[in-house]
Design a protein around this motif. Structure first.
Motif, PDB file in Angstrom:
ATOM      1  N   MET A   1       0.827  -1.203   0.000  1.00 32.31           N
ATOM      2  CA  MET A   1       0.000   0.000   0.000  1.00 32.31           C
ATOM      3  C   MET A   1       0.865   1.259   0.000  1.00 32.31           C
ATOM      4  O   MET A   1       0.544   2.244  -0.667  1.00 32.31           O
ATOM      5  CB  MET A   1      -0.940   0.005   1.203  1.00 32.31           C
ATOM      6  N   GLU A   2       1.968   1.230   0.730  1.00 28.70           N
ATOM      7  CA  GLU A   2       2.860   2.390   0.762  1.00 28.70           C
ATOM      8  C   GLU A   2       3.470   2.644  -0.613  1.00 28.70           C
ATOM      9  O   GLU A   2       3.583   3.793  -1.056  1.00 28.70           O
ATOM     10  CB  GLU A   2       3.950   2.171   1.813  1.00 28.70           C
ATOM     11  N   LEU A   3       3.868   1.574  -1.294  1.00 29.37           N
ATOM     12  CA  LEU A   3       4.417   1.722  -2.636  1.00 29.37           C
ATOM     13  C   LEU A   3       3.368   2.239  -3.611  1.00 29.37           C
ATOM     14  O   LEU A   3       3.645   3.095  -4.454  1.00 29.37           O
ATOM     15  CB  LEU A   3       4.975   0.389  -3.126  1.00 29.37           C
ATOM     16  N   LEU A   4       2.163   1.714  -3.505  1.00 29.79           N
ATOM     17  CA  LEU A   4       1.096   2.097  -4.427  1.00 29.79           C
ATOM     18  C   LEU A   4       0.680   3.557  -4.256  1.00 29.79           C
ATOM     19  O   LEU A   4       0.148   4.165  -5.177  1.00 29.79           O
ATOM     20  CB  LEU A   4      -0.111   1.176  -4.234  1.00 29.79           C
ATOM     21  N   LYS A   5       0.930   4.117  -3.072  1.00 28.84           N
ATOM     22  CA  LYS A   5       0.613   5.525  -2.837  1.00 28.84           C
ATOM     23  C   LYS A   5       1.685   6.458  -3.383  1.00 28.84           C
ATOM     24  O   LYS A   5       1.421   7.625  -3.636  1.00 28.84           O
ATOM     25  CB  LYS A   5       0.427   5.776  -1.332  1.00 28.84           C
ATOM     26  N   SER A   6       2.897   5.955  -3.554  1.00 32.15           N
ATOM     27  CA  SER A   6       4.014   6.828  -3.921  1.00 32.15           C
ATOM     28  C   SER A   6       4.580   6.578  -5.318  1.00 32.15           C
ATOM     29  O   SER A   6       5.302   7.421  -5.841  1.00 32.15           O
ATOM     30  CB  SER A   6       5.150   6.675  -2.898  1.00 32.15           C
ATOM     31  N   VAL A   7       4.260   5.421  -5.906  1.00 35.17           N
ATOM     32  CA  VAL A   7       4.824   5.056  -7.201  1.00 35.17           C
ATOM     33  C   VAL A   7       3.703   4.679  -8.169  1.00 35.17           C
ATOM     34  O   VAL A   7       2.715   4.063  -7.771  1.00 35.17           O
ATOM     35  CB  VAL A   7       5.798   3.856  -7.056  1.00 35.17           C
ATOM     36  N   SER A   8       3.845   5.071  -9.423  1.00 37.48           N
ATOM     37  CA  SER A   8       2.865   4.718 -10.448  1.00 37.48           C
ATOM     38  C   SER A   8       3.237   3.369 -11.069  1.00 37.48           C
ATOM     39  O   SER A   8       4.370   3.178 -11.515  1.00 37.48           O
ATOM     40  CB  SER A   8       2.836   5.796 -11.537  1.00 37.48           C
ATOM     41  N   PHE A   9       2.282   2.430 -11.081  1.00 37.16           N
ATOM     42  CA  PHE A   9       2.512   1.105 -11.647  1.00 37.16           C
ATOM     43  C   PHE A   9       1.576   0.859 -12.827  1.00 37.16           C
ATOM     44  O   PHE A   9       0.445   1.344 -12.853  1.00 37.16           O
ATOM     45  CB  PHE A   9       2.277   0.023 -10.584  1.00 37.16           C
ATOM     46  N   SER A  10       2.058   0.070 -13.778  1.00 35.20           N
ATOM     47  CA  SER A  10       1.228  -0.327 -14.917  1.00 35.20           C
ATOM     48  C   SER A  10       0.346  -1.515 -14.568  1.00 35.20           C
ATOM     49  O   SER A  10      -0.711  -1.716 -15.177  1.00 35.20           O
ATOM     50  CB  SER A  10       2.106  -0.690 -16.116  1.00 35.20           C
ATOM     51  N   LEU A  11       0.784  -2.320 -13.576  1.00 32.80           N
ATOM     52  CA  LEU A  11       0.045  -3.532 -13.218  1.00 32.80           C
ATOM     53  C   LEU A  11       0.551  -4.038 -11.867  1.00 32.80           C
ATOM     54  O   LEU A  11       1.700  -3.805 -11.503  1.00 32.80           O
ATOM     55  CB  LEU A  11       0.231  -4.609 -14.288  1.00 32.80           C
ATOM     56  N   VAL A  12      -0.337  -4.743 -11.142  1.00 36.43           N
ATOM     57  CA  VAL A  12       0.026  -5.355  -9.859  1.00 36.43           C
ATOM     58  C   VAL A  12      -0.243  -6.855  -9.921  1.00 36.43           C
ATOM     59  O   VAL A  12      -1.336  -7.279 -10.312  1.00 36.43           O
ATOM     60  CB  VAL A  12      -0.781  -4.746  -8.690  1.00 36.43           C
TER      61      VAL A  12
ATOM     62  N   TYR B   1       3.861  16.449 -26.782  1.00 38.93           N
ATOM     63  CA  TYR B   1       3.119  15.202 -26.551  1.00 38.93           C
ATOM     64  C   TYR B   1       3.935  14.233 -25.704  1.00 38.93           C
ATOM     65  O   TYR B   1       3.416  13.620 -24.762  1.00 38.93           O
ATOM     66  CB  TYR B   1       2.754  14.535 -27.878  1.00 38.93           C
ATOM     67  N   LYS B   2       5.213  14.101 -26.018  1.00 37.31           N
ATOM     68  CA  LYS B   2       6.065  13.186 -25.261  1.00 37.31           C
ATOM     69  C   LYS B   2       6.155  13.618 -23.802  1.00 37.31           C
ATOM     70  O   LYS B   2       6.108  12.788 -22.883  1.00 37.31           O
ATOM     71  CB  LYS B   2       7.464  13.150 -25.896  1.00 37.31           C
ATOM     72  N   LEU B   3       6.259  14.923 -23.568  1.00 38.56           N
ATOM     73  CA  LEU B   3       6.291  15.458 -22.207  1.00 38.56           C
ATOM     74  C   LEU B   3       4.965  15.225 -21.498  1.00 38.56           C
ATOM     75  O   LEU B   3       4.929  14.754 -20.355  1.00 38.56           O
ATOM     76  CB  LEU B   3       6.604  16.958 -22.267  1.00 38.56           C
ATOM     77  N   PHE B   4       3.864  15.520 -22.192  1.00 41.13           N
ATOM     78  CA  PHE B   4       2.544  15.352 -21.589  1.00 41.13           C
ATOM     79  C   PHE B   4       2.278  13.892 -21.249  1.00 41.13           C
ATOM     80  O   PHE B   4       1.769  13.572 -20.173  1.00 41.13           O
ATOM     81  CB  PHE B   4       1.468  15.879 -22.554  1.00 41.13           C
ATOM     82  N   LYS B   5       2.647  12.980 -22.140  1.00 40.49           N
ATOM     83  CA  LYS B   5       2.426  11.558 -21.892  1.00 40.49           C
ATOM     84  C   LYS B   5       3.234  11.080 -20.690  1.00 40.49           C
ATOM     85  O   LYS B   5       2.743  10.294 -19.871  1.00 40.49           O
ATOM     86  CB  LYS B   5       2.770  10.720 -23.123  1.00 40.49           C
ATOM     87  N   TYR B   6       4.467  11.551 -20.573  1.00 33.41           N
ATOM     88  CA  TYR B   6       5.306  11.155 -19.444  1.00 33.41           C
ATOM     89  C   TYR B   6       4.690  11.636 -18.128  1.00 33.41           C
ATOM     90  O   TYR B   6       4.616  10.889 -17.151  1.00 33.41           O
ATOM     91  CB  TYR B   6       6.707  11.741 -19.627  1.00 33.41           C
ATOM     92  N   LEU B   7       4.237  12.864 -18.104  1.00 31.17           N
ATOM     93  CA  LEU B   7       3.575  13.393 -16.909  1.00 31.17           C
ATOM     94  C   LEU B   7       2.267  12.655 -16.636  1.00 31.17           C
ATOM     95  O   LEU B   7       1.942  12.326 -15.489  1.00 31.17           O
ATOM     96  CB  LEU B   7       3.307  14.888 -17.082  1.00 31.17           C
ATOM     97  N   TYR B   8       1.504  12.375 -17.701  1.00 29.16           N
ATOM     98  CA  TYR B   8       0.208  11.712 -17.564  1.00 29.16           C
ATOM     99  C   TYR B   8       0.375  10.279 -17.062  1.00 29.16           C
ATOM    100  O   TYR B   8      -0.402   9.813 -16.218  1.00 29.16           O
ATOM    101  CB  TYR B   8      -0.508  11.717 -18.916  1.00 29.16           C
TER     102      TYR B   8
ATOM    103  N   ASN C   1       2.597   9.283 -15.154  1.00 31.66           N
ATOM    104  CA  ASN C   1       3.075   9.356 -13.766  1.00 31.66           C
ATOM    105  C   ASN C   1       2.254  10.371 -12.982  1.00 31.66           C
ATOM    106  O   ASN C   1       2.787  11.125 -12.164  1.00 31.66           O
ATOM    107  CB  ASN C   1       4.554   9.726 -13.741  1.00 31.66           C
ATOM    108  N   VAL C   2       0.940  10.390 -13.246  1.00 31.79           N
ATOM    109  CA  VAL C   2       0.058  11.377 -12.637  1.00 31.79           C
ATOM    110  C   VAL C   2       0.180  11.361 -11.117  1.00 31.79           C
ATOM    111  O   VAL C   2       0.318  10.306 -10.489  1.00 31.79           O
ATOM    112  CB  VAL C   2      -1.403  11.139 -13.090  1.00 31.79           C
ATOM    113  N   ASN C   3       0.190  12.578 -10.543  1.00 37.62           N
ATOM    114  CA  ASN C   3       0.285  12.797  -9.091  1.00 37.62           C
ATOM    115  C   ASN C   3       1.642  12.407  -8.509  1.00 37.62           C
ATOM    116  O   ASN C   3       1.786  12.302  -7.286  1.00 37.62           O
ATOM    117  CB  ASN C   3      -0.835  12.067  -8.341  1.00 37.62           C
ATOM    118  N   ILE C   4       2.640  12.185  -9.368  1.00 36.57           N
ATOM    119  CA  ILE C   4       3.996  11.891  -8.917  1.00 36.57           C
ATOM    120  C   ILE C   4       4.917  13.023  -9.379  1.00 36.57           C
ATOM    121  O   ILE C   4       4.878  13.427 -10.540  1.00 36.57           O
ATOM    122  CB  ILE C   4       4.491  10.546  -9.474  1.00 36.57           C
TER     123      ILE C   4
END
Length: 227
Positions: A39-50, A157-164, A166-169
């Motif tokens: 849960m701590e990792l999931l709050k601080s890191v963006s994952f593609s899958l668990v 677009y490349k910048l926006f996608k990278y930010l998107y 990793n949203v909220n990070i």
């Protein structure tokens, strides 16, 4: 960029087996050995899958699914279940898990299921929800703000996608510069170049670029896309 996968498994041998094979298949794998650490990792890191075992110390796998979905976290989840845990499997799917793999499993099947879930996720991500204030249209390389499609340059677009992705990070200027691929070593000049690209992107996605709602500056660190 490699897709990041979280392995939540309290058996070190199984965890290492999964980590090794995911890395061999061009994923970036992180591990957690109990529910609280996950849960701590999931709050601080963006994952593609668990990849989520259900029988975990501290916080159970089913409770993790329940909390993530209650928080509107839509990260895809594949649950790892024992052969005789049919009831837990059904409960996990009903709570919002995307798929399951029964132990003992063939690693080739698990990798195939991971890829299948990620493909489904990608297809869903390309369906634009015009009710959401900020979206990305990966088919046309555009931002979508309040249902309106916004033309972006290739770099924007490349910048926006990278930010998107990793949203909220918070991402540092150096991380952004490395992702855009424009530098071999980071410098003050690179930092200024990133600030200029951020300013251009804000002009396109913010109603008031001087008081940004989405693309936030984190002073002393970098930038964060907030939604």
């Amino acid at each position: 960029m490699k897709k990041r996968i979280l392995i939540v498994e309290d058996d070190p041998a199984i965890s290492e087996l999964l980590r090794y094979n995911l890395e061999q298949n061009n994923f970036h794998a992180l591990t957690a050995f109990d529910g609280q650490e996950a849960m701590e990792l999931l709050k601080s890191v963006s994952f593609s899958l668990v990849l989520l075992d259900l029988m975990l110390p501290k916080i159970s796998g089913l409770e993790i699914i329940k909390r993530l979905r209650a928080d509107k976290n839509k990260v895809p989840i594949i649950i790892l279940t024992a052969k005789d845990s049919q009831e837990d499997k059904v409960t996990g799917l009903n709570l919002g898990a995307d798929d399951y793999v029964t132990k003992p499993f063939e690693i080739t099947e698990l990798i195939a299921r991971v890829n299948a879930v990620l493909r489904r996720q990608g297809a869903e991500a390309n369906h634009i929800n015009t009710n959401a204030p900020l979206q990305i249209d990966n088919n046309n390389f555009q931002a979508v703000v309040a249902g309106k499609h916004i033309l972006l340059t290739k770099t924007e677009y490349k910048l926006f996608k990278y930010l998107y992705d990793n949203v909220n990070i918070t991402l540092t200027r150096e991380q952004i510069a490395q992702h855009l691929g424009d530098i071999s070593t980071f410098s003050l000049q690179s930092s200024r170049a990133i600030d200029i690209q951020i300013s251009h992107l804000r002009d396109k996605i913010e109603q008031n670029p001087k008081e940004p709602k989405y693309l936030q500056t984190v002073r002393g660190f970098g930038y964060r896309l907030t939604m």
